[in-house]
Enzyme design. Structure first.
Site, PDB file in Angstrom:
ATOM      1  N   SER A   1      -3.600  -3.208  -0.711  1.00 24.50           N
ATOM      2  CA  SER A   1      -2.519  -3.987  -0.112  1.00 24.50           C
ATOM      3  C   SER A   1      -3.056  -5.338   0.347  1.00 24.50           C
ATOM      4  CB  SER A   1      -1.943  -3.220   1.080  1.00 24.50           C
ATOM      5  OG  SER A   1      -0.993  -4.015   1.746  1.00 24.50           O
ATOM      6  N   ALA A   2      -2.368  -6.410  -0.062  1.00 23.72           N
ATOM      7  CA  ALA A   2      -2.879  -7.768   0.164  1.00 23.72           C
ATOM      8  C   ALA A   2      -3.010  -8.134   1.641  1.00 23.72           C
ATOM      9  CB  ALA A   2      -1.963  -8.784  -0.536  1.00 23.72           C
TER      10      ALA A   2
ATOM     11  N   CYS B   1       2.044   2.160  12.693  1.00 23.49           N
ATOM     12  CA  CYS B   1       3.299   2.796  12.317  1.00 23.49           C
ATOM     13  C   CYS B   1       3.719   3.861  13.315  1.00 23.49           C
ATOM     14  CB  CYS B   1       3.165   3.411  10.933  1.00 23.49           C
ATOM     15  SG  CYS B   1       2.109   2.442   9.868  1.00 23.49           S
TER      16      CYS B   1
ATOM     17  N   GLY C   1       0.812  -1.211   0.000  1.00 26.06           N
ATOM     18  CA  GLY C   1       0.000   0.000   0.000  1.00 26.06           C
ATOM     19  C   GLY C   1       0.847   1.263   0.000  1.00 26.06           C
ATOM     20  N   THR C   2       1.903   1.261   0.790  1.00 29.78           N
ATOM     21  CA  THR C   2       2.749   2.449   0.911  1.00 29.78           C
ATOM     22  C   THR C   2       3.363   2.814  -0.436  1.00 29.78           C
ATOM     23  OG1 THR C   2       3.229   1.853   3.199  1.00 29.78           O
ATOM     24  CG2 THR C   2       4.715   3.442   2.158  1.00 29.78           C
TER      25      THR C   2
HETATM   26  C1  LIG Z   1      -1.744  -0.618   6.064  1.00 27.45           C
HETATM   27  C2  LIG Z   1      -2.092   0.616   5.348  1.00 27.45           C
HETATM   28  C3  LIG Z   1      -1.221   1.180   4.392  1.00 27.45           C
HETATM   29  C4  LIG Z   1       0.137   0.612   4.126  1.00 27.45           C
HETATM   30  O1  LIG Z   1       0.091  -0.585   3.412  1.00 27.45           O
HETATM   31  P1  LIG Z   1       1.403  -1.506   3.392  1.00 27.45           P
HETATM   32  O2  LIG Z   1       1.071  -2.582   2.411  1.00 27.45           O
HETATM   33  O3  LIG Z   1       1.569  -2.020   4.778  1.00 27.45           O
HETATM   34  O4  LIG Z   1       2.524  -0.650   2.940  1.00 27.45           O
HETATM   35  C5  LIG Z   1      -1.626   2.308   3.725  1.00 27.45           C
HETATM   36  N1  LIG Z   1      -2.818   2.866   3.967  1.00 27.45           N
HETATM   37  C6  LIG Z   1      -3.685   2.359   4.860  1.00 27.45           C
HETATM   38  C7  LIG Z   1      -5.007   3.006   5.063  1.00 27.45           C
HETATM   39  C8  LIG Z   1      -3.352   1.221   5.583  1.00 27.45           C
HETATM   40  O5  LIG Z   1      -4.203   0.731   6.485  1.00 27.45           O
END
Ligand SMILES: *Cc1c(COP(=O)(O)O)cnc(C)c1O
Length: 388
Positions: A194-195, A321, A69-70
């Protein structure tokens, strides 16, 4: 162990593990190679891409795999901007994967508007309309919040962005696999997923990019991901992500109702049985099915967490985080909480493996722990003295 931190990460779905296994062993070939075994892996990656596209109403060539996701958020935001600079808009309740990108861009000279939210953590579409300028280059608003579970009016926000011809990105990491999503119907140009937030493996995600969106490559090198993200594909991750998303979609109708009911039971029991508690965020349809965020007044969140952890209870103060930085949550502050109440917030996030028994067990730990910590609380003592 009582695991109630599904917003931080979820356990792998058995179907995802099963789908992944052969790609660790037998089907290990590099999908870019020419021989037959590689063709098979290449075909499987293509099918996974199609399946993920289908899950959100996209086309296969609009899905780009990332490390999570990041990365998807970073790429979407940085990739549409160019040397012209200009104005960019986001909300005040973003995940750090978006928020810190905007802060970085601000230092680089971009002008940033952070849209405010109401006490439920929701953006008013009218505030977006007002914020737009002739030089606005990008709008990015989180789909559903990771701390308090508030679901934004994405369709209304998307329509405004579309009207003005401004690229619209949404961090949908908490929403995909948990809510039905159709990127076309919602007017979304880019969407991050993000999986590991929907029972897939960690370290794999995707960015949906609508055809015609100008997005610079994130990594230069090989021709993978249509020349936009070089590097050999995370094949097992991709296969696992597609399987997990399919399973989540299959289970969604039943799970949405079941998990929402668990959520509402937990909220009601805490508010009824534990004094000085307050729900943070929206209720009903505007809240993620698995999210419960409560401020336990007079009890410092980090202290509460450590006591719950001693009782084998895995919960969080909000954002995984930032759980080491003892700063009040920017999300709760944006919703108008004072820093004391914001520091007393605990997030319980429920998922497919949680049951009614988990709620009963959690309450049997939560109630005496809260009672004990309230008695020891200096803040509570001061509060009692002030009342006398
Ligand atoms: C967990 C999360 C991310 C980050 O995703 P990763 O795959 O861990 O890098 C980004 N945005 C939101 C809203 C999340 O909950």
């Amino acid at each position: 162990m009582l695991y109630l931190d599904n917003a931080a990460t979820t356990p792998l779905h058995p179907k995802a593990l099963e789908a992944m296994m052969p790609y660790f062993t037998e089907f290990f070939a590099n999908p870019s190679s020419v021989y037959a075994p590689a063709q098979k892996v290449r075909a499987a990656v293509g099918e996974a891409r199609q399946s993920i596209a289908d899950a959100i109403g996209a086309e296969r060539d609009e899905i780009f795999f990332t490390s999570g996701g990041t990365e998807a958020d970073n790429w979407a935001i940085k990739g549409v901007l160019d040397s012209r600079g200009g104005h960019i808009i986001t909300s005040s309740v973003e995940h750090h994967g978006v928020l810190y990108v905007f802060e970085h861009l601000k230092k680089q000279g971009f002008e940033v508007t952070y849209l405010p939210v109401d006490t439920e953590g929701l953006v008013d579409p009218a505030s977006l309309e007002e914020a737009i300028r002739p030089d606005t280059r990008l709008i990015s608003v989180i789909f559903a919040n990771n701390e308090v579970g508030s679901i934004q009016p994405i369709k209304e926000l998307g329509a405004i962005a579309n009207q003005h011809g401004i690229p619209f990105h949404t961090d949908a990491v908490q929403a995909v696999g948990h809510l039905p999503i159709d990127v076309k119907a919602l007017g979304i140009d880019m969407l991050a997923l993000s999986a590991h937030k929907f029972y897939g493996p960690k370290g794999i995600g995707a960015l949906y990019v609508k055809r015609g969106t100008k997005l610079a490559p994130v990594l230069h090198g090989g021709a993978q991901e249509n020349n936009r993200r070089a590097g050999t594909e995370n094949v097992t991750g991709i296969i696992g992500m597609a399987a997990a998303l399919r399973a989540s979609l299959d289970e969604m109708p039943g799970e949405f109702t079941r998990v929402s009911a668990l959520r509402d039971r937990l909220i009601n029991e805490i508010l009824e049985k534990i004094p000085h508690t307050k729900l943070n965020g929206a209720t009903g349809e505007k809240r993620l099915p698995g999210n419960v965020n409560i401020s336990f007044s007079f009890i410092e969140g980090e202290l509460f967490l450590s006591h719950l952890s001693m009782n084998d209870c895995c919960v969080s103060t909000g954002s995984a985080c930032s759980s080491n930085a003892h700063e009040p949550s920017h999300v709760l502050m944006a919703m108008g909480l004072d820093s004391v109440l914001a520091n007393c917030a605990i997030r319980f996030s429920l998922g497919r493996v949680n049951t009614e028994a988990d709620i009963t067990n959690l309450m049997s730990i939560l109630q005496p722990t809260a009672e004990k910590l309230l008695k020891q609380s200096v803040l509570y003592d001061m509060h009692l003295k002030n009342k006398r």
